[in-house]
Design a protein around this motif. Structure first.
Motif, mmCIF file in Angstrom:
data_model
loop_
_atom_site.group_PDB
_atom_site.id
_atom_site.type_symbol
_atom_site.label_atom_id
_atom_site.label_comp_id
_atom_site.label_asym_id
_atom_site.label_seq_id
_atom_site.Cartn_x
_atom_site.Cartn_y
_atom_site.Cartn_z
ATOM 1 N N THR A 1 -1.907 83.969 -28.048
ATOM 2 C CA THR A 1 -1.584 83.008 -27.008
ATOM 3 C C THR A 1 -0.186 82.473 -27.269
ATOM 4 N N TYR A 2 0.613 82.377 -26.217
ATOM 5 C CA TYR A 2 1.970 81.878 -26.335
ATOM 6 C C TYR A 2 2.156 80.682 -25.424
ATOM 7 N N ILE A 3 2.723 79.624 -25.980
ATOM 8 C CA ILE A 3 3.054 78.439 -25.191
ATOM 9 C C ILE A 3 4.523 78.568 -24.808
ATOM 10 N N ILE A 4 4.755 78.687 -23.513
ATOM 11 C CA ILE A 4 6.098 78.863 -22.984
ATOM 12 C C ILE A 4 6.309 77.771 -21.939
ATOM 13 N N LYS A 5 7.297 76.933 -22.158
ATOM 14 C CA LYS A 5 7.595 75.829 -21.243
ATOM 15 C C LYS A 5 6.347 74.966 -21.003
ATOM 16 N N ASN A 6 5.647 74.618 -22.067
ATOM 17 C CA ASN A 6 4.461 73.748 -22.058
ATOM 18 C C ASN A 6 3.267 74.298 -21.278
ATOM 19 N N GLU A 7 3.232 75.598 -21.069
ATOM 20 C CA GLU A 7 2.086 76.274 -20.451
ATOM 21 C C GLU A 7 1.621 77.365 -21.406
ATOM 22 N N ALA A 8 0.309 77.488 -21.587
ATOM 23 C CA ALA A 8 -0.246 78.489 -22.497
ATOM 24 C C ALA A 8 -0.628 79.749 -21.725
ATOM 25 N N TYR A 9 -0.199 80.904 -22.247
ATOM 26 C CA TYR A 9 -0.462 82.194 -21.619
ATOM 27 C C TYR A 9 -1.037 83.163 -22.648
ATOM 28 N N ARG A 10 -1.955 84.000 -22.201
ATOM 29 C CA ARG A 10 -2.475 85.079 -23.034
ATOM 30 C C ARG A 10 -2.504 86.342 -22.202
ATOM 31 N N VAL A 11 -1.803 87.376 -22.688
ATOM 32 C CA VAL A 11 -1.843 88.676 -22.030
ATOM 33 C C VAL A 11 -3.037 89.415 -22.616
ATOM 34 N N ILE A 12 -3.932 89.834 -21.768
ATOM 35 C CA ILE A 12 -5.162 90.480 -22.212
ATOM 36 C C ILE A 12 -4.921 91.966 -22.421
ATOM 37 N N THR A 13 -5.298 92.439 -23.603
ATOM 38 C CA THR A 13 -5.164 93.857 -23.920
ATOM 39 C C THR A 13 -6.528 94.517 -24.140
ATOM 40 N N GLU A 14 -7.562 93.735 -24.390
ATOM 41 C CA GLU A 14 -8.903 94.273 -24.625
ATOM 42 C C GLU A 14 -9.375 94.946 -23.329
ATOM 43 N N PRO A 15 -9.770 96.218 -23.379
ATOM 44 C CA PRO A 15 -10.018 96.995 -22.155
ATOM 45 C C PRO A 15 -11.054 96.423 -21.183
ATOM 46 N N HIS A 16 -12.195 95.942 -21.660
ATOM 47 C CA HIS A 16 -13.239 95.434 -20.759
ATOM 48 C C HIS A 16 -12.782 94.162 -20.041
ATOM 49 N N HIS A 17 -12.214 93.248 -20.802
ATOM 50 C CA HIS A 17 -11.735 91.987 -20.235
ATOM 51 C C HIS A 17 -10.566 92.240 -19.280
ATOM 52 N N LYS A 18 -9.670 93.151 -19.659
ATOM 53 C CA LYS A 18 -8.511 93.463 -18.826
ATOM 54 C C LYS A 18 -8.940 94.076 -17.492
ATOM 55 N N GLU A 19 -9.925 94.949 -17.529
ATOM 56 C CA GLU A 19 -10.417 95.597 -16.306
ATOM 57 C C GLU A 19 -10.930 94.554 -15.308
ATOM 58 N N PHE A 20 -11.675 93.563 -15.808
ATOM 59 C CA PHE A 20 -12.157 92.480 -14.948
ATOM 60 C C PHE A 20 -10.983 91.667 -14.406
ATOM 61 N N LEU A 21 -10.051 91.314 -15.273
ATOM 62 C CA LEU A 21 -8.941 90.446 -14.906
ATOM 63 C C LEU A 21 -7.967 91.102 -13.924
ATOM 64 N N LYS A 22 -7.844 92.417 -13.954
ATOM 65 C CA LYS A 22 -6.926 93.128 -13.051
ATOM 66 C C LYS A 22 -7.217 92.819 -11.586
ATOM 67 N N LYS A 23 -8.469 92.542 -11.269
ATOM 68 C CA LYS A 23 -8.840 92.252 -9.884
ATOM 69 C C LYS A 23 -8.208 90.950 -9.385
ATOM 70 N N PHE A 24 -7.872 90.045 -10.316
ATOM 71 C CA PHE A 24 -7.324 88.740 -9.954
ATOM 72 C C PHE A 24 -5.857 88.569 -10.374
ATOM 73 N N LYS A 25 -5.372 89.384 -11.296
ATOM 74 C CA LYS A 25 -4.051 89.308 -11.924
ATOM 75 C C LYS A 25 -3.979 88.185 -12.954
ATOM 76 N N TRP A 26 -4.411 86.997 -12.603
ATOM 77 C CA TRP A 26 -4.418 85.873 -13.544
ATOM 78 C C TRP A 26 -5.598 84.966 -13.240
ATOM 79 N N MET A 27 -6.021 84.203 -14.262
ATOM 80 C CA MET A 27 -7.068 83.197 -14.097
ATOM 81 C C MET A 27 -6.893 82.140 -15.181
#
Length: 143
Positions: free
Chosen positions: A66-92
């Motif tokens: 997880t990276y905090i950039i400009k006081n917002e926390a972001y996590r780029v998902i690389t785990e295949p199952h979680h990423k597959e679900f998340l691709k439908k929304f782009k972000w959540m």
């Protein structure tokens, strides 16, 4: 798939609530409205502009951090199952599936989620991800 619903999903580290509806997540978690949520994203291109000095490091990290950039926390998902679900929304927005300050309770989690997403892994908790705060010239490990 509707972004305003709350999904109970096995994330890369724990069971989590995912939604694009902040108000609903705050209500379920019973946490202050001013407390920010982690934003999980499906691709590096969705990250905000990061300091050039750290771009390669972020992309080459083998684990999901997880990276905090400009006081917002972001996590780029690389785990295949979680990423597959998340691709439908782009972000959540993401949060652990428990009441604020309490440990995981499956009854609480299933009762408060609109949709249960169960893959072959089932639900489990593991070691939390590392959190790094990025500034223009420094990187600081928070957790």
């Amino acid at each position: 798939m509707k972004p305003d619903l709350v999904y109970l999903v096995q994330t890369n580290t724990t069971v989590g609530f995912l939604s694009q509806n902040l108000e609903k997540l705050n209500q379920i978690k019973k946490r202050p409205a001013n407390k920010k949520f982690l934003k999980v994203i499906s691709e590096y291109s969705l990250l905000p502009r990061t300091p050039k000095k750290f771009r390669k490091r972020i992309r080459r990290t083998p684990n999901t951090n997880t990276y905090i950039i400009k006081n917002e926390a972001y996590r780029v998902i690389t785990e295949p199952h979680h990423k597959e679900f998340l691709k439908k929304f782009k972000w959540m927005y993401s949060s652990s599936a428990n009441e604020s300050g309490k440990s995981f309770d499956e009854k609480f989690a299933t009762k408060n989620a609109d949709v249960l997403v169960i893959d072959k892994r089932g639900y489990f908790e593991s070691e939390p991800s590392k959190i790094y705060k990025l500034s223009k010239n420094k990187i600081k490990r928070i957790r």
